[in-house]
Scaffold this motif. Structure first.
Motif, PDB file in Angstrom:
ATOM      1  N   ALA A  42      10.737  -7.078   5.971  1.00 55.51           N
ATOM      2  CA  ALA A  42      11.015  -8.268   6.767  1.00 55.51           C
ATOM      3  C   ALA A  42       9.982  -9.357   6.526  1.00 55.51           C
ATOM      4  CB  ALA A  42      11.059  -7.902   8.249  1.00 55.51           C
ATOM      5  N   PRO A  43      10.386 -10.588   6.333  1.00 57.75           N
ATOM      6  CA  PRO A  43      11.754 -11.082   6.274  1.00 57.75           C
ATOM      7  C   PRO A  43      12.308 -11.156   4.853  1.00 57.75           C
ATOM      8  CG  PRO A  43      10.280 -12.950   6.323  1.00 57.75           C
ATOM      9  CD  PRO A  43       9.416 -11.708   6.342  1.00 57.75           C
ATOM     10  N   ASP A  44      11.637 -10.523   3.887  1.00 59.60           N
ATOM     11  CA  ASP A  44      12.013 -10.682   2.480  1.00 59.60           C
ATOM     12  C   ASP A  44      12.739  -9.472   1.921  1.00 59.60           C
ATOM     13  OD1 ASP A  44      10.721 -13.188   2.342  1.00 59.60           O
ATOM     14  OD2 ASP A  44       8.809 -12.213   1.975  1.00 59.60           O
ATOM     15  N   THR A  45      13.576  -9.756   0.928  1.00 61.50           N
ATOM     16  CA  THR A  45      14.207  -8.722   0.121  1.00 61.50           C
ATOM     17  C   THR A  45      13.853  -9.029  -1.324  1.00 61.50           C
ATOM     18  OG1 THR A  45      16.031  -8.402   1.663  1.00 61.50           O
ATOM     19  CG2 THR A  45      16.395  -7.696  -0.600  1.00 61.50           C
ATOM     20  N   THR A  46      13.363  -8.023  -2.045  1.00 60.64           N
ATOM     21  CA  THR A  46      12.911  -8.219  -3.413  1.00 60.64           C
ATOM     22  C   THR A  46      13.805  -7.448  -4.372  1.00 60.64           C
ATOM     23  OG1 THR A  46      10.653  -8.441  -2.613  1.00 60.64           O
ATOM     24  CG2 THR A  46      10.938  -8.027  -4.954  1.00 60.64           C
ATOM     25  N   TYR A  47      14.335  -8.161  -5.368  1.00 60.45           N
ATOM     26  CA  TYR A  47      15.136  -7.564  -6.444  1.00 60.45           C
ATOM     27  C   TYR A  47      14.249  -7.497  -7.686  1.00 60.45           C
ATOM     28  CZ  TYR A  47      19.592  -8.181  -3.929  1.00 60.45           C
ATOM     29  OH  TYR A  47      20.624  -8.099  -3.038  1.00 60.45           O
ATOM     30  N   THR A  48      14.021  -6.270  -8.207  1.00 61.04           N
ATOM     31  CA  THR A  48      13.158  -6.079  -9.368  1.00 61.04           C
ATOM     32  C   THR A  48      13.961  -5.413 -10.482  1.00 61.04           C
ATOM     33  OG1 THR A  48      11.277  -5.766  -7.886  1.00 61.04           O
ATOM     34  CG2 THR A  48      10.991  -5.061 -10.164  1.00 61.04           C
ATOM     35  N   PRO A  49      13.874  -5.960 -11.713  1.00 59.57           N
ATOM     36  CA  PRO A  49      14.626  -5.364 -12.823  1.00 59.57           C
ATOM     37  C   PRO A  49      14.065  -4.001 -13.211  1.00 59.57           C
ATOM     38  CG  PRO A  49      13.247  -7.162 -13.613  1.00 59.57           C
ATOM     39  CD  PRO A  49      13.121  -7.141 -12.122  1.00 59.57           C
ATOM     40  N   PRO A  50      14.858  -3.212 -13.944  1.00 62.01           N
ATOM     41  CA  PRO A  50      14.383  -1.885 -14.359  1.00 62.01           C
ATOM     42  C   PRO A  50      13.241  -1.983 -15.367  1.00 62.01           C
ATOM     43  CG  PRO A  50      16.505  -2.381 -15.366  1.00 62.01           C
ATOM     44  CD  PRO A  50      16.210  -3.484 -14.397  1.00 62.01           C
ATOM     45  N   ASN A  51      12.427  -0.939 -15.408  1.00 60.31           N
ATOM     46  CA  ASN A  51      11.319  -0.823 -16.369  1.00 60.31           C
ATOM     47  C   ASN A  51      10.280  -1.927 -16.236  1.00 60.31           C
ATOM     48  OD1 ASN A  51      12.667   1.424 -17.461  1.00 60.31           O
ATOM     49  ND2 ASN A  51      13.859   0.090 -18.796  1.00 60.31           N
TER      50      ASN A  51
END
Length: 140
Positions: A108-117
């Motif tokens: 909260a309040p963030d959502t983090t999208y991280t690529p593979p590897n």
């Protein structure tokens, strides 16, 4: 008497040196392409996050509601008080499902999208309070 034909040792060494120089200049370019491709992928996901947040807020305004859920492509997306998808599985993750093998972390309040590897520092981060999306490109 017949003469054998072939390359001398000096000619072979010169060819090997030239190939080594070409390889030394080409390899860094290919490494840079990998970094550029990863950054472009993160930028694409960031664009998707911006679009998903804007569409959810627009749908909420069209419905005339003050929060709760909005239907996006037949999926119920949980909306917070500011009108943006919440940083949960029922919120932004339903509005923009995870791309293949990407990791999603909700803090909260963030959502983090991280690529593979990727060990870290290369991601797209969505703030549920403001609907803003930021890109971290240091580790790409």
């Amino acid at each position: 008497m017949t003469r054998q034909r072939g390359f001398t040792l000096i000619e072979l060494i010169v060819v090997i040196v030239i190939l080594g120089l070409l390889a030394a200049t080409a390899i860094p370019r290919f490494v840079n392409l990998t970094q550029n491709a990863r950054l472009a992928s993160v930028q694409g996901v960031a664009g998707g996050l911006r679009s998903a947040a804007a569409l959810a807020k627009s749908q909420l305004l069209v419905n005339g509601s003050a929060g709760g859920f909005v239907a996006m492509d037949g999926v119920q997306v949980l909306i917070n008080a500011s009108g943006y998808p919440q940083n949960t599985i029922d919120g932004i993750e339903r509005a923009l499902p995870s791309p293949d093998d990407w990791s999603i972390v909700h803090l909260a309040p963030d959502t983090t999208y991280t690529p593979p590897n990727v060990s870290g520092g290369c991601n797209a981060q969505y703030n549920a309070n403001t609907g803003q999306v930021t890109i971290a490109s240091a580790g790409c």
